[in-house]
Design a protein around this motif. Structure first.
Motif, PDB file in Angstrom:
ATOM      1  N   PHE A  45      16.946 -12.696 -15.838  1.00  0.00           N
ATOM      2  CA  PHE A  45      15.301 -11.095 -16.848  1.00  0.00           C
ATOM      3  C   PHE A  45      14.210 -10.829 -15.727  1.00  0.00           C
ATOM      4  CE2 PHE A  45      10.794 -12.306 -17.825  1.00  0.00           C
ATOM      5  CZ  PHE A  45      11.289 -11.553 -19.015  1.00  0.00           C
ATOM      6  N   PHE A  46      14.177 -11.806 -14.618  1.00  0.00           N
ATOM      7  CA  PHE A  46      12.960 -10.985 -13.624  1.00  0.00           C
ATOM      8  C   PHE A  46      14.206  -9.480 -12.611  1.00  0.00           C
ATOM      9  CE2 PHE A  46      11.403 -15.344 -13.675  1.00  0.00           C
ATOM     10  CZ  PHE A  46       9.843 -14.773 -14.638  1.00  0.00           C
ATOM     11  N   ARG A  47      15.749  -9.956 -12.804  1.00  0.00           N
ATOM     12  CA  ARG A  47      16.151  -8.959 -12.151  1.00  0.00           C
ATOM     13  C   ARG A  47      16.186  -7.613 -12.977  1.00  0.00           C
ATOM     14  NH1 ARG A  47      20.883 -11.444  -9.491  1.00  0.00           N
ATOM     15  NH2 ARG A  47      20.462 -13.211  -8.146  1.00  0.00           N
ATOM     16  N   ARG A  48      16.157  -7.668 -14.659  1.00  0.00           N
ATOM     17  CA  ARG A  48      16.139  -6.474 -15.078  1.00  0.00           C
ATOM     18  C   ARG A  48      14.796  -6.168 -15.297  1.00  0.00           C
ATOM     19  NH1 ARG A  48      21.176  -8.288 -18.494  1.00  0.00           N
ATOM     20  NH2 ARG A  48      22.971  -8.234 -17.567  1.00  0.00           N
ATOM     21  N   LEU A  49      13.711  -6.864 -15.153  1.00  0.00           N
ATOM     22  CA  LEU A  49      12.399  -6.713 -15.458  1.00  0.00           C
ATOM     23  C   LEU A  49      11.947  -5.382 -14.244  1.00  0.00           C
ATOM     24  CD1 LEU A  49       9.749  -7.333 -17.491  1.00  0.00           C
ATOM     25  CD2 LEU A  49       9.138  -8.736 -15.911  1.00  0.00           C
ATOM     26  N   LEU A  50      12.783  -5.056 -13.205  1.00  0.00           N
ATOM     27  CA  LEU A  50      11.928  -4.422 -12.383  1.00  0.00           C
ATOM     28  C   LEU A  50      12.362  -3.634 -12.993  1.00  0.00           C
ATOM     29  CD1 LEU A  50      13.311  -6.162  -9.178  1.00  0.00           C
ATOM     30  CD2 LEU A  50      10.882  -5.600  -9.915  1.00  0.00           C
ATOM     31  N   PHE A  51      13.798  -2.805 -12.829  1.00  0.00           N
ATOM     32  CA  PHE A  51      13.908  -1.530 -13.565  1.00  0.00           C
ATOM     33  C   PHE A  51      12.976  -1.276 -14.856  1.00  0.00           C
ATOM     34  CE2 PHE A  51      17.787  -3.208 -11.642  1.00  0.00           C
ATOM     35  CZ  PHE A  51      17.527  -1.589 -10.723  1.00  0.00           C
ATOM     36  N   MET A  52      12.388  -1.908 -15.379  1.00  0.00           N
ATOM     37  CA  MET A  52      12.057  -1.945 -17.276  1.00  0.00           C
ATOM     38  C   MET A  52      10.305  -0.833 -16.876  1.00  0.00           C
ATOM     39  SD  MET A  52       9.365  -3.780 -20.324  1.00  0.00           S
ATOM     40  CE  MET A  52       7.979  -3.420 -18.793  1.00  0.00           C
ATOM     41  N   PRO A  53      10.187  -0.285 -15.701  1.00  0.00           N
ATOM     42  CA  PRO A  53       9.139   0.643 -15.630  1.00  0.00           C
ATOM     43  C   PRO A  53       9.824   2.297 -14.998  1.00  0.00           C
ATOM     44  CG  PRO A  53       8.747  -1.590 -13.782  1.00  0.00           C
ATOM     45  CD  PRO A  53       9.242  -1.669 -15.078  1.00  0.00           C
ATOM     46  N   PHE A  54      11.093   2.318 -14.927  1.00  0.00           N
ATOM     47  CA  PHE A  54      11.920   3.390 -14.035  1.00  0.00           C
ATOM     48  C   PHE A  54      12.386   3.626 -15.526  1.00  0.00           C
ATOM     49  CE2 PHE A  54      12.543   1.048 -10.213  1.00  0.00           C
ATOM     50  CZ  PHE A  54      12.282   1.602  -9.517  1.00  0.00           C
ATOM     51  N   CYS A  55      12.684   2.786 -16.544  1.00  0.00           N
ATOM     52  CA  CYS A  55      12.987   3.178 -17.820  1.00  0.00           C
ATOM     53  C   CYS A  55      12.415   3.995 -18.605  1.00  0.00           C
ATOM     54  CB  CYS A  55      14.308   2.172 -18.334  1.00  0.00           C
ATOM     55  SG  CYS A  55      14.238   2.308 -20.073  1.00  0.00           S
ATOM     56  N   LEU A  56      10.691   3.327 -18.743  1.00  0.00           N
ATOM     57  CA  LEU A  56       9.671   3.764 -19.254  1.00  0.00           C
ATOM     58  C   LEU A  56       9.286   4.669 -18.978  1.00  0.00           C
ATOM     59  CD1 LEU A  56       7.754   1.092 -20.364  1.00  0.00           C
ATOM     60  CD2 LEU A  56       9.031   2.256 -21.480  1.00  0.00           C
ATOM     61  N   ALA A  57       9.643   5.744 -17.232  1.00  0.00           N
ATOM     62  CA  ALA A  57       9.073   6.303 -16.643  1.00  0.00           C
ATOM     63  C   ALA A  57       9.877   7.486 -16.371  1.00  0.00           C
ATOM     64  CB  ALA A  57       9.197   6.274 -15.218  1.00  0.00           C
ATOM     65  N   SER A  58      11.279   7.183 -16.759  1.00  0.00           N
ATOM     66  CA  SER A  58      12.070   8.332 -17.240  1.00  0.00           C
ATOM     67  C   SER A  58      12.386   9.186 -18.885  1.00  0.00           C
ATOM     68  CB  SER A  58      14.206   7.939 -16.367  1.00  0.00           C
ATOM     69  OG  SER A  58      14.474   6.715 -16.932  1.00  0.00           O
ATOM     70  N   THR A  59      12.230   7.844 -19.951  1.00  0.00           N
ATOM     71  CA  THR A  59      12.039   8.474 -20.919  1.00  0.00           C
ATOM     72  C   THR A  59      10.584   9.492 -21.375  1.00  0.00           C
ATOM     73  OG1 THR A  59      13.243   5.701 -21.587  1.00  0.00           O
ATOM     74  CG2 THR A  59      12.052   7.554 -22.984  1.00  0.00           C
ATOM     75  N   SER A  60      10.111   8.750 -20.477  1.00  0.00           N
ATOM     76  CA  SER A  60       9.010   9.332 -20.949  1.00  0.00           C
ATOM     77  C   SER A  60       8.839  10.548 -20.562  1.00  0.00           C
ATOM     78  CB  SER A  60       7.327   9.014 -20.033  1.00  0.00           C
ATOM     79  OG  SER A  60       6.331   9.656 -20.255  1.00  0.00           O
ATOM     80  N   LEU A  61       9.564  10.879 -18.436  1.00  0.00           N
ATOM     81  CA  LEU A  61       9.837  12.289 -18.154  1.00  0.00           C
ATOM     82  C   LEU A  61      10.632  13.388 -19.274  1.00  0.00           C
ATOM     83  CD1 LEU A  61       9.796  14.534 -15.829  1.00  0.00           C
ATOM     84  CD2 LEU A  61      11.383  12.917 -15.193  1.00  0.00           C
ATOM     85  N   PHE A  62      11.727  12.122 -19.863  1.00  0.00           N
ATOM     86  CA  PHE A  62      12.403  13.049 -20.574  1.00  0.00           C
ATOM     87  C   PHE A  62      11.693  13.889 -22.584  1.00  0.00           C
ATOM     88  CE2 PHE A  62      15.238  13.195 -24.734  1.00  0.00           C
ATOM     89  CZ  PHE A  62      16.702  14.346 -24.581  1.00  0.00           C
ATOM     90  N   ILE A  63      11.476  13.057 -22.172  1.00  0.00           N
ATOM     91  CA  ILE A  63      10.312  13.144 -24.025  1.00  0.00           C
ATOM     92  C   ILE A  63       8.771  13.759 -23.387  1.00  0.00           C
ATOM     93  CG2 ILE A  63       8.862  12.149 -26.120  1.00  0.00           C
ATOM     94  CD1 ILE A  63      10.751   9.763 -25.668  1.00  0.00           C
ATOM     95  N   SER A  64       8.940  14.504 -22.363  1.00  0.00           N
ATOM     96  CA  SER A  64       7.699  15.346 -21.752  1.00  0.00           C
ATOM     97  C   SER A  64       8.382  17.168 -21.893  1.00  0.00           C
ATOM     98  CB  SER A  64       6.760  14.842 -20.874  1.00  0.00           C
ATOM     99  OG  SER A  64       6.338  16.140 -20.463  1.00  0.00           O
ATOM    100  N   SER A  65       9.781  16.530 -21.704  1.00  0.00           N
ATOM    101  CA  SER A  65      10.405  18.501 -21.174  1.00  0.00           C
ATOM    102  C   SER A  65      10.875  18.803 -22.845  1.00  0.00           C
ATOM    103  CB  SER A  65      11.642  17.422 -20.558  1.00  0.00           C
ATOM    104  OG  SER A  65      12.628  17.400 -21.610  1.00  0.00           O
ATOM    105  N   ASN A  66      10.651  18.443 -23.906  1.00  0.00           N
ATOM    106  CA  ASN A  66      10.594  18.550 -25.359  1.00  0.00           C
ATOM    107  C   ASN A  66       9.167  19.261 -25.660  1.00  0.00           C
ATOM    108  OD1 ASN A  66      13.026  17.827 -25.224  1.00  0.00           O
ATOM    109  ND2 ASN A  66      12.687  15.867 -25.577  1.00  0.00           N
ATOM    110  N   LYS A  67       9.525  20.311 -26.785  1.00  0.00           N
ATOM    111  CA  LYS A  67       8.356  20.677 -27.068  1.00  0.00           C
ATOM    112  C   LYS A  67       7.279  19.664 -28.287  1.00  0.00           C
ATOM    113  CE  LYS A  67       6.670  25.002 -28.724  1.00  0.00           C
ATOM    114  NZ  LYS A  67       6.680  26.276 -29.349  1.00  0.00           N
ATOM    115  N   PRO A  68       6.210  19.986 -28.178  1.00  0.00           N
ATOM    116  CA  PRO A  68       5.931  19.150 -28.603  1.00  0.00           C
ATOM    117  C   PRO A  68       5.609  20.002 -30.299  1.00  0.00           C
ATOM    118  CG  PRO A  68       2.996  19.620 -27.267  1.00  0.00           C
ATOM    119  CD  PRO A  68       5.189  19.903 -26.822  1.00  0.00           C
ATOM    120  N   LEU A  69       5.471  19.242 -31.698  1.00  0.00           N
ATOM    121  CA  LEU A  69       5.744  19.524 -32.993  1.00  0.00           C
ATOM    122  C   LEU A  69       3.877  20.736 -32.716  1.00  0.00           C
ATOM    123  CD1 LEU A  69       6.369  17.024 -35.559  1.00  0.00           C
ATOM    124  CD2 LEU A  69       7.892  18.994 -34.341  1.00  0.00           C
ATOM    125  N   SER A  70       3.801  21.149 -33.998  1.00  0.00           N
ATOM    126  CA  SER A  70       2.770  22.365 -33.776  1.00  0.00           C
ATOM    127  C   SER A  70       1.601  21.613 -34.964  1.00  0.00           C
ATOM    128  CB  SER A  70       3.285  23.339 -34.563  1.00  0.00           C
ATOM    129  OG  SER A  70       3.496  22.947 -36.060  1.00  0.00           O
TER     130      SER A  70
END
Length: 191
Positions: free
Chosen positions: A139-164
């Motif tokens: 659990f604690f080892r994998r918990l370290l990767f959660m911020p990276f997962c959230l950051a990369s997902t946020s970065l990917f979603i941010s590269s898409n154009k928002p709806l009008s």
């Protein structure tokens, strides 16, 4: 009568034993209270330890499920009109968890955008693993990767154009995703 070489061996063995005893005593001084306790190796104590461990894992699982319920409920009932850190008003709170839920949901939404829905999924996943005792040691080892997962997902979603009709001044990935994407595009422009 011992020969001189045998006397040297006895003296050397006594001095090495003394050094070993000193090292062990120094290590005992550095040990915490729980490490100094000598547990018996009876099967009863082993069963007791396993029962306590299983109960603790189930408790952590239930706690993580409660966190999942709070975060999922807060994020699903999120409204931009609720009072929060950036929106001070006297309107009724629409969030199921009240003011605290609206503050939580707005902060997470503003920070990481739509990738906020990954957060409750992580809590749900780990609560099930803890409750049903499925390999929860990592659990604690994998918990370290959660911020990276959230950051990369946020970065990917941010590269898409928002709806009008997107009502926010930041993009789909929140402020973090927009800022990170701008920094990446400055370093490596795309034509």
């Amino acid at each position: 009568m011992a020969l001189p070489s045998q006397q040297k061996l006895v003296i050397l063995s006594n001095s090495s034993e003394n050094k070993l005893v000193k090292i062990i005593n120094e290590q005992k001084k550095k040990m915490s209270f729980l490490e100094k306790v000598e547990y018996s190796s009876s099967p009863l104590s082993e069963r007791s330890r396993n029962l306590v461990r299983a109960t603790l894992f189930k408790f952590v699982g239930i706690l993580l499920f409660a966190i999942f319920s709070f975060s999922f409920g807060s994020l699903i009932t999120y409204s931009k009109n609720d009072p929060s850190l950036r929106n001070a008003n006297d309107k009724d709170v629409e969030n199921i968890f009240g003011v605290f839920g609206s503050y939580f949901a707005d902060s997470i939404h503003m920070a990481i955008g739509l990738s906020m829905f990954l957060l409750p999924l992580v809590f749900l996943f780990w609560s099930v693993r803890f409750i049903f005792e499925r390999n929860s040691k990592l659990f604690f080892r994998r918990l370290l990767f959660m911020p990276f997962c959230l950051a990369s997902t946020s970065l990917f979603i941010s590269s898409n154009k928002p709806l009008s009709d997107w009502p926010f001044e930041y993009g789909l990935g929140g402020i973090f995703g927009d800022t990170a994407l701008k920094k990446i595009l400055i370093l490596q422009p795309i034509e």
